[in-house]
Design an enzyme around this catalytic site. Structure first.
Site, mmCIF file in Angstrom:
data_model
loop_
_atom_site.group_PDB
_atom_site.id
_atom_site.type_symbol
_atom_site.label_atom_id
_atom_site.label_comp_id
_atom_site.label_asym_id
_atom_site.label_seq_id
_atom_site.Cartn_x
_atom_site.Cartn_y
_atom_site.Cartn_z
ATOM 1 N N GLU A 123 10.005 -57.057 40.146
ATOM 2 C CA GLU A 123 9.262 -56.606 41.337
ATOM 3 C C GLU A 123 8.285 -55.469 41.068
ATOM 4 O OE1 GLU A 123 11.827 -55.823 44.660
ATOM 5 O OE2 GLU A 123 12.395 -57.903 44.860
ATOM 6 N N GLU A 152 16.364 -63.451 43.257
ATOM 7 C CA GLU A 152 17.083 -62.635 44.244
ATOM 8 C C GLU A 152 16.887 -63.235 45.628
ATOM 9 O OE1 GLU A 152 16.407 -58.351 44.407
ATOM 10 O OE2 GLU A 152 16.236 -58.290 42.226
HETATM 11 C C1 BG6 Z 1 15.011 -55.811 45.515
HETATM 12 C C2 BG6 Z 1 15.430 -55.137 44.241
HETATM 13 O O1 BG6 Z 1 13.809 -55.261 45.896
HETATM 14 O O2 BG6 Z 1 15.798 -55.654 46.642
HETATM 15 C C3 BG6 Z 1 16.908 -54.793 44.171
HETATM 16 O O3 BG6 Z 1 15.039 -55.883 43.123
HETATM 17 C C4 BG6 Z 1 17.340 -54.238 45.509
HETATM 18 O O4 BG6 Z 1 17.117 -53.903 43.101
HETATM 19 C C5 BG6 Z 1 17.171 -55.338 46.543
HETATM 20 O O5 BG6 Z 1 18.635 -53.726 45.538
HETATM 21 C C6 BG6 Z 1 17.674 -54.964 47.914
HETATM 22 O O6 BG6 Z 1 17.063 -53.794 48.349
HETATM 23 P P1 BG6 Z 1 17.823 -52.730 49.219
HETATM 24 O O7 BG6 Z 1 16.842 -51.657 49.456
HETATM 25 O O8 BG6 Z 1 18.221 -53.406 50.473
HETATM 26 O O9 BG6 Z 1 19.000 -52.308 48.404
#
Ligand code: BG6
Length: 492
Positions: free
Chosen positions: A170, A389
């Site tokens: 990202e 993800e």
């Molecule tokens: C993504 C990242 O942007 O979102 C992760 O690659 C991150 O590292 C995930 O944990 C969720 O984001 P957040 O802010 O809800 O923990």
């Protein structure tokens, strides 16, 4: 497209889950690990939620065997994790830490023995502190050189064991948060520096991919990008234009460079006018455009899209008169200092989408957006995609020793169906790695916002027992994997 029946998932589909080093490992000062920018940032007052850090995180460094045993029990086919650069090269360049390398060898071997495909992310935001202090991190080309050497070490050590590699996680998120909003290290507020750092990361990404193709010819490599489809708020052509601008600025600005080596024309012209476009040397342009430096697949992290309308500075409405736009408004591009004679250039204005529900954290829940994402990315770049993800952050509660996260199950099931629809449309998808396997540190929400299939007893005071408890979603995903995506029902 409409389908009477959806295609089956491919038989070798990689059902997986993801994590990142700083969010799970802990042991930040052990066995010769050097500090990363996050080790310092999280300890400066006011930077993170209740001062939470990854000092202990969920102690995966010591508990990786227990975690992989749970993955095996679940039947996981792939596990995406990241390597902490400063664990294996404490200063980011120079001396290598043998104990750090050994940790990742052990982790990878343990995964392979459990028949789980390792997916290795080379950079998930934890830049070695020494590079930040010495060279201002990604603002300088020395960090590009250091990344190239780090990549060489990783490919040499793990190239025969790991097939799937992610270069950078990202890039759009960490450069924006680090340089525009100032909510991640290095905590700056300069779009010009963001553009400069971003350009160097593009070069680092291209250099690493080119090297990979020489050193690991049988592997596959690509970046993981945080994609969000951009919807127009109305059919007013001005709103449609705003959504096109947003797509150019939020998505194409990165993906085009990864896949073609060229910055999108309209944005580039705009940024040149604003005086924020970095200079690109002929040598850099050559490496960016080298087909050997382009990805074999694209990692897509999908959480939600965005909705856009014509910027209200351009088109003032009664209600927008009350709104305050300032220099840090992410959707308002203003000239850097010294070019104040330039007019403001409004590109787009982000608004709510009234057609979708939201999570407890106000993130839009939009599974169709995943299908749109997959279609748009595949149509444009014609590369296989791995969803690296996707997941739901929530306040999970334990009741009678159990976590009944049916809301997560329904979120994931909806997204898996959308993915299957995209496969049926014709998109080539290698796998789906849900975020995340265990609960972990949320960069700015501490241990309150949980994503895992496995609950970890950790809290914002960072004194939990670290006990692992599979949630209801763990058993559900196990069934999904066993049935290769056929059984998405939430019942035993
Ligand atoms: C993504 C990242 O942007 O979102 C992760 O690659 C991150 O590292 C995930 O944990 C969720 O984001 P957040 O802010 O809800 O923990």
């Amino acid at each position: 497209m409409f389908h009477k029946k959806l295609d089956d998932f491919p038989t070798d589909f990689l059902w997986g889950a993801s994590s990142a080093a700083y969010q799970i490992e802990g042991a930040t000062g052990e066995d010769g690990k050097g500090k990363s920018i996050w080790d310092v940032y999280s300890h400066e007052k006011g930077n993170t939620y209740k001062g939470t850090s990854g000092d202990i995180a969920v102690d995966h460094y010591h508990k990786y065997k227990e975690d992989i045993a749970l993955m095996k029990k679940m039947g996981l086919k792939a596990y995406r994790f990241s390597v902490s650069w400063s664990r294996i090269i404490p200063d980011g360049e120079g001396k290598v830490n043998a104990k750090g390398l050994q940790f990742y060898h052990s982790l990878i071997d343990e995964l392979i023995n459990a028949k789980i495909e390792p997916v290795l992310t080379m950079y998930h935001w934890d830049l070695p502190l020494a590079l930040q202090e010495k060279y201002d991190g990604w603002e300088s080309t020395e960090t590009v050189e250091a990344f190239k050497n780090y990549a060489k070490l990783l490919f040499r050590e793990f190239g025969t064991k790991v097939k799937y590699w992610v270069t950078i996680n990202e890039q759009n998120v960490f450069t924006s948060m680090g340089y525009r909003w100032g909510t991640h290290p290095p905590k700056k507020h300069s779009i010009k520096l963001m553009m400069l750092a971003n350009h160097h990361i593009n070069v680092a990404n291209a250099e690493a991919i080119k090297l990979f193709h020489q050193m690991v010819p049988d592997g596959m490599i690509g970046p993981s990008f945080g994609y969000g489809p951009t919807y127009a708020k109305t059919s007013d052509p001005e709103d449609v234009l705003a959504s096109i601008n947003a797509n150019d600025f939020n998505n194409n600005w990165w993906l085009d460079v990864y896949c073609t080596g060229k910055y999108p024309f309209f944005c580039k012209k705009q940024f040149e006018k604003l005086g924020i476009m970095p200079e690109i040397t002929p040598k850099e342009q050559k490496i960016l455009e080298d087909p050997e430096a382009h990805p074999d697949f694209l990692g897509i992290n999908y959480y939600h899209g965005g909705t856009f309308q014509q910027n209200r500075i351009q088109k003032v409405t009664e209600s927008s008169k009350q709104e305050k736009f300032d220099k840090t408004d992410p959707y308002l591009m203003q000239p850097e200092e010294g070019r104040a004679d330039e007019p403001e250039i409004a590109m787009f204005n982000s608004v709510e989408n009234s057609y979708v529900n939201k999570t407890q954290w106000g993130w839009e829940k939009d599974p169709t957006g995943l299908r749109i994402t997959l279609r748009q990315v595949y149509e444009k770049y014609q590369l296989p995609i791995m969803i690296t993800e996707n997941g739901l952050g929530a306040h999970d509660e334990i009741e009678n020793g159990q976590i009944d996260d049916d809301y997560r199950i329904s979120y994931l099931a909806d997204h898996i169906i959308a993915m299957q629809e995209a496969i049926t449309d014709g998109v080539d998808i290698l796998g789906y790695c849900a975020w995340s396997f265990t609960d972990l540190l949320s960069w700015l929400n501490g241990y309150s916002k949980r994503y895992g299939f496995v609950y970890v007893d950790q809290n914002n005071q960072e004194n939990g027992s670290l006990k692992r408890i599979p949630k209801r979603s763990f058993y559900w995903y196990k069934k999904v994997i066993r049935s290769n995506g056929k059984d998405l029902e939430d019942k035993e």
